[in-house]
Design a protein around this motif. Structure first.
Motif, PDB file in Angstrom:
ATOM      1  N   LEU A  60       0.612  -1.439   0.478  1.00 41.17           N
ATOM      2  CA  LEU A  60      -0.057  -0.185  -0.313  1.00 41.17           C
ATOM      3  C   LEU A  60       0.831   1.188   0.434  1.00 41.17           C
ATOM      4  N   GLN A  61       1.992   0.750   0.828  1.00 39.53           N
ATOM      5  CA  GLN A  61       2.838   2.305   0.599  1.00 39.53           C
ATOM      6  C   GLN A  61       3.644   2.988  -0.607  1.00 39.53           C
ATOM      7  N   LEU A  62       3.584   1.712  -1.272  1.00 43.70           N
ATOM      8  CA  LEU A  62       4.218   1.636  -2.070  1.00 43.70           C
ATOM      9  C   LEU A  62       3.711   2.030  -3.427  1.00 43.70           C
ATOM     10  N   GLU A  63       2.255   1.536  -3.840  1.00 45.09           N
ATOM     11  CA  GLU A  63       1.186   2.278  -4.354  1.00 45.09           C
ATOM     12  C   GLU A  63       1.051   3.575  -3.906  1.00 45.09           C
ATOM     13  N   ASP A  64       0.960   3.986  -3.055  1.00 48.95           N
ATOM     14  CA  ASP A  64       0.676   5.313  -2.806  1.00 48.95           C
ATOM     15  C   ASP A  64       1.882   5.991  -3.361  1.00 48.95           C
ATOM     16  N   GLN A  65       2.895   5.811  -2.887  1.00 44.73           N
ATOM     17  CA  GLN A  65       4.525   6.508  -3.515  1.00 44.73           C
ATOM     18  C   GLN A  65       4.077   6.579  -4.996  1.00 44.73           C
ATOM     19  N   ARG A  66       3.607   5.721  -5.539  1.00 46.39           N
ATOM     20  CA  ARG A  66       4.089   5.604  -7.232  1.00 46.39           C
ATOM     21  C   ARG A  66       2.437   6.413  -7.582  1.00 46.39           C
ATOM     22  N   SER A  67       1.510   6.205  -7.020  1.00 44.25           N
ATOM     23  CA  SER A  67       0.370   7.188  -7.420  1.00 44.25           C
ATOM     24  C   SER A  67       0.906   8.830  -7.201  1.00 44.25           C
ATOM     25  N   GLN A  68       1.143   9.673  -5.956  1.00 45.84           N
ATOM     26  CA  GLN A  68       1.528  10.433  -5.961  1.00 45.84           C
ATOM     27  C   GLN A  68       3.236  10.655  -6.952  1.00 45.84           C
ATOM     28  N   GLN A  69       3.979   9.845  -7.608  1.00 44.89           N
ATOM     29  CA  GLN A  69       4.301  10.179  -8.208  1.00 44.89           C
ATOM     30  C   GLN A  69       3.954  10.958  -9.258  1.00 44.89           C
ATOM     31  N   LYS A  70       2.552   9.392 -10.154  1.00 45.48           N
ATOM     32  CA  LYS A  70       1.792   9.579 -11.594  1.00 45.48           C
ATOM     33  C   LYS A  70       1.569  10.594 -11.640  1.00 45.48           C
ATOM     34  N   GLU A  71       0.948  11.620 -10.367  1.00 38.72           N
ATOM     35  CA  GLU A  71      -0.020  12.464 -10.167  1.00 38.72           C
ATOM     36  C   GLU A  71       0.671  13.566 -10.759  1.00 38.72           C
ATOM     37  N   ASP A  72       2.121  13.753  -9.836  1.00 40.16           N
ATOM     38  CA  ASP A  72       3.255  14.967 -10.227  1.00 40.16           C
ATOM     39  C   ASP A  72       3.145  15.297 -12.065  1.00 40.16           C
ATOM     40  N   LEU A  73       3.550  13.600 -12.194  1.00 39.64           N
ATOM     41  CA  LEU A  73       4.054  13.655 -13.591  1.00 39.64           C
ATOM     42  C   LEU A  73       2.750  14.340 -14.490  1.00 39.64           C
ATOM     43  N   GLN A  74       1.709  13.380 -14.470  1.00 45.22           N
ATOM     44  CA  GLN A  74       0.503  14.102 -14.781  1.00 45.22           C
ATOM     45  C   GLN A  74       0.488  15.723 -15.084  1.00 45.22           C
ATOM     46  N   ALA A  75       0.623  16.503 -13.915  1.00 41.51           N
ATOM     47  CA  ALA A  75       0.966  17.926 -14.120  1.00 41.51           C
ATOM     48  C   ALA A  75       2.444  18.564 -14.974  1.00 41.51           C
ATOM     49  N   GLN A  76       2.946  17.717 -14.608  1.00 36.28           N
ATOM     50  CA  GLN A  76       3.805  18.235 -15.501  1.00 36.28           C
ATOM     51  C   GLN A  76       3.949  17.865 -17.007  1.00 36.28           C
ATOM     52  N   VAL A  77       3.040  16.590 -17.731  1.00 34.54           N
ATOM     53  CA  VAL A  77       2.968  16.224 -19.010  1.00 34.54           C
ATOM     54  C   VAL A  77       1.573  17.872 -19.078  1.00 34.54           C
ATOM     55  N   ALA A  78       0.732  17.963 -18.639  1.00 31.60           N
ATOM     56  CA  ALA A  78      -0.947  18.485 -18.518  1.00 31.60           C
ATOM     57  C   ALA A  78      -0.268  20.286 -19.119  1.00 31.60           C
ATOM     58  N   SER A  79       0.695  20.825 -18.090  1.00 31.10           N
ATOM     59  CA  SER A  79       1.502  21.979 -17.902  1.00 31.10           C
ATOM     60  C   SER A  79       1.428  22.520 -19.828  1.00 31.10           C
ATOM     61  N   THR A  80       1.882  23.963 -19.609  1.00 27.18           N
ATOM     62  CA  THR A  80       1.546  24.399 -20.834  1.00 27.18           C
ATOM     63  C   THR A  80       2.392  25.589 -20.986  1.00 27.18           C
ATOM     64  N   ASP A  81       3.132  25.483 -19.582  1.00 30.77           N
ATOM     65  CA  ASP A  81       4.322  26.933 -19.554  1.00 30.77           C
ATOM     66  C   ASP A  81       5.141  25.760 -19.698  1.00 30.77           C
ATOM     67  N   LEU A  82       5.382  24.182 -19.799  1.00 30.93           N
ATOM     68  CA  LEU A  82       6.362  22.899 -20.045  1.00 30.93           C
ATOM     69  C   LEU A  82       7.110  23.321 -20.961  1.00 30.93           C
ATOM     70  N   PRO A  83       8.214  22.918 -21.615  1.00 35.33           N
ATOM     71  CA  PRO A  83       8.584  23.003 -23.003  1.00 35.33           C
ATOM     72  C   PRO A  83       8.343  21.492 -23.838  1.00 35.33           C
ATOM     73  N   ALA A  84       8.253  21.149 -24.949  1.00 36.66           N
ATOM     74  CA  ALA A  84       7.469  19.919 -25.248  1.00 36.66           C
ATOM     75  C   ALA A  84       8.093  19.030 -24.626  1.00 36.66           C
ATOM     76  N   ASP A  85      10.004  19.127 -25.300  1.00 37.30           N
ATOM     77  CA  ASP A  85      11.061  18.477 -24.080  1.00 37.30           C
ATOM     78  C   ASP A  85      11.116  17.567 -22.992  1.00 37.30           C
ATOM     79  N   LYS A  86      10.106  18.700 -22.098  1.00 35.94           N
ATOM     80  CA  LYS A  86      10.163  18.337 -20.499  1.00 35.94           C
ATOM     81  C   LYS A  86       8.857  17.601 -20.535  1.00 35.94           C
ATOM     82  N   ARG A  87       7.850  17.620 -21.140  1.00 39.14           N
ATOM     83  CA  ARG A  87       6.359  17.362 -20.641  1.00 39.14           C
ATOM     84  C   ARG A  87       6.765  15.829 -21.211  1.00 39.14           C
TER      85      ARG A  87
END
Length: 186
Positions: free
Chosen positions: A79-106
């Protein structure tokens, strides 16, 4: 004839929308407060179990052998590992969805999301493969080129059993560091 095809297509699409709507409404992600309470409870249990964990010994090959830990620890660690991965995925999804970041970072964030998913799948496959070797349960945690495995078994553990598990892991994941811990079951 064309009217019938369009009607069938329309009804199929409407059915799909209804099914997806019901799934979305009843999905566990919508019940955030319940999940948060369960996660906090699991973390509290994990902390108390770690405090009560028996001492570890290390044999000549460097593999850690745990003498005794509760059955709930595996579930809490998962459960702890799943929580950590979910948090990481949420952070990465926010980066992918961000229009402020350049395309290579997304793109890099998207690649990291894919890597997280692949790692989780490989861990599940390895856990299943280890269980097929006759062990009661297995917990595989892969991170930054290191793989930590905890195996619960009634069998007597040995260096050859650990080596078999290490070879199995190396076939699935390209790594030079694999640590195997044996945990006797009650």
């Amino acid at each position: 004839m064309l009217l019938k095809k369009q009607t069938v297509w329309l009804l199929t699409m409407l059915s799909l929308v209804v099914v997806l709507s019901v799934y979305y409404i009843t999905s566990p992600e919508q019940k955030g407060n319940d999940i948060t309470a369960v996660q906090q409870n699991a973390k509290d249990q994990l902390d108390s179990k770690q405090a009560q964990a028996a001492k570890k010994t290390v044999d000549k090959s460097g593999k850690t052998i745990v003498s005794q830990v509760s059955d709930d620890t595996f579930d809490a660690l998962r459960l702890q590992l799943e929580d950590q991965r979910s948090q990481q995925k949420e952070d990465l999804q926010a980066q992918v969805a961000s229009t402020d970041l350049p395309a290579d970072k997304r793109s890099e964030a998207y690649d990291q999301m894919q890597k997280l998913s692949e790692t989780a799948q490989k861990e599940e496959v390895l856990e299943t493969l280890i269980k097929t070797l006759g062990y009661e349960d297995a917990l595989v945690r892969a991170d930054a080129g290191k793989v930590n495995i905890t195996v619960k078994s009634k069998k007597k553990h040995s260096a050859t059993a650990a080596n078999d598990i290490i070879q199995l892991v190396k076939k699935e994941i390209d790594t030079n560091f694999v640590a195997v811990e044996f945990q006797p079951s009650k």
